[in-house]
Design an enzyme around this catalytic site. Sequence first.
Site, PDB file in Angstrom:
ATOM      1  N   GLY A  40       0.831  -1.211   0.000  1.00  0.00           N
ATOM      2  CA  GLY A  40       0.000   0.000   0.000  1.00  0.00           C
ATOM      3  C   GLY A  40       0.861   1.255   0.000  1.00  0.00           C
ATOM      4  N   HIS A  41       1.897   1.263   0.862  1.00  0.00           N
ATOM      5  CA  HIS A  41       2.816   2.414   0.872  1.00  0.00           C
ATOM      6  C   HIS A  41       3.567   2.505  -0.467  1.00  0.00           C
ATOM      7  CE1 HIS A  41       2.794   1.399   5.318  1.00  0.00           C
ATOM      8  NE2 HIS A  41       2.473   2.658   5.338  1.00  0.00           N
ATOM      9  N   LEU A 189      -4.270  -4.256   3.062  1.00  0.00           N
ATOM     10  CA  LEU A 189      -2.912  -4.266   3.615  1.00  0.00           C
ATOM     11  C   LEU A 189      -2.798  -3.232   4.732  1.00  0.00           C
ATOM     12  CD1 LEU A 189      -0.437  -4.719   0.644  1.00  0.00           C
ATOM     13  CD2 LEU A 189      -1.644  -6.403   2.004  1.00  0.00           C
ATOM     14  N   SER A 190      -2.150  -3.643   5.820  1.00  0.00           N
ATOM     15  CA  SER A 190      -1.944  -2.764   6.973  1.00  0.00           C
ATOM     16  C   SER A 190      -0.750  -3.296   7.741  1.00  0.00           C
ATOM     17  CB  SER A 190      -3.190  -2.817   7.867  1.00  0.00           C
ATOM     18  OG  SER A 190      -2.880  -2.341   9.154  1.00  0.00           O
TER      19      SER A 190
END
Length: 282
Positions: A40-41, A189-190
């Site tokens: 995600g980043h 996503l995390s």
Amino acid sequence: MTRLVRTRDELAAARARLVEQVGPDATVGMVPTMGALHAGHLALLDAARTGCDVVVASIFVNPMQFSQPGDLERYPRPLEQDLALCEQHGVDLVWVPTVEEIYPGGPAQVWVTAGELAAQLEGPNRPGHFDGVLTVVTKLFAAVRPDRAFFGEKDYQQLILIRRMVQDLGQGVEVVSAPTVREPDGLALSSRNLLLSPSERARARYLSAALLAGRAAAGSAAAVLAAAREVLTGADGVDVDYLELRDPELGPAPAAGPARLLIAARVGSVRLIDNVAVELCP
Ligand code: PAF
């Protein structure tokens, strides 16, 4: 090549050099993060790299936005791996300040307060969280001076609050959002996913499954919520905190048109959040 800087002075000097290399019209893109970078980043870094001349990422685990005891201590901090990913994704500058660099006088006395928008959804569960986020983002913006800043839709309430802050305080930064990146089974996503045990990880997929069922219902607000709740009925070990429909700015859900379906749930000891866009029809 990616350059790592620690202090505000190093940051300012390195930023000035990079801008000088491009010329006076150089656009500076910033991706503020707390590290433990995932796909995600990386999508945010790629968007910044595509749209800006100079790309700055910050990695700072902000103590002022943690309200649950223990959360700050157990937040993952794989710095070497994060720096390698920044290098691979063409980041020019990574700013990794210390807590003292960001809060030189100790914990902030003066804060940016999030107001009414933070009193709902995540707000009641995380007192002071959004004040901490807005305060640190203001400090990061002031030091990096980006033209554009990139945030994921996964933390939707945060995204809306940052947009509103930039507008209300005239911070002169364009806020760019990017869609949530998901695992093949739908889990958003995390960095918190790293804290899930294998059995919790298996149960975590119910959050996105519920949201996607709601979206697929494509009917009235009642129909969307009913479809999402039905999925959650079979979800043992998923303790839902809220499942809510709002308009895209987080006001009351409209009768028809674009809306946002948001969920928060505890899976074991890990609290997860997710959201999707939905289209309501009367
Ligand atoms: O979304 C995050 O990672 C953080 O809340 C942010 C925006 C970097 C502020 O600490």
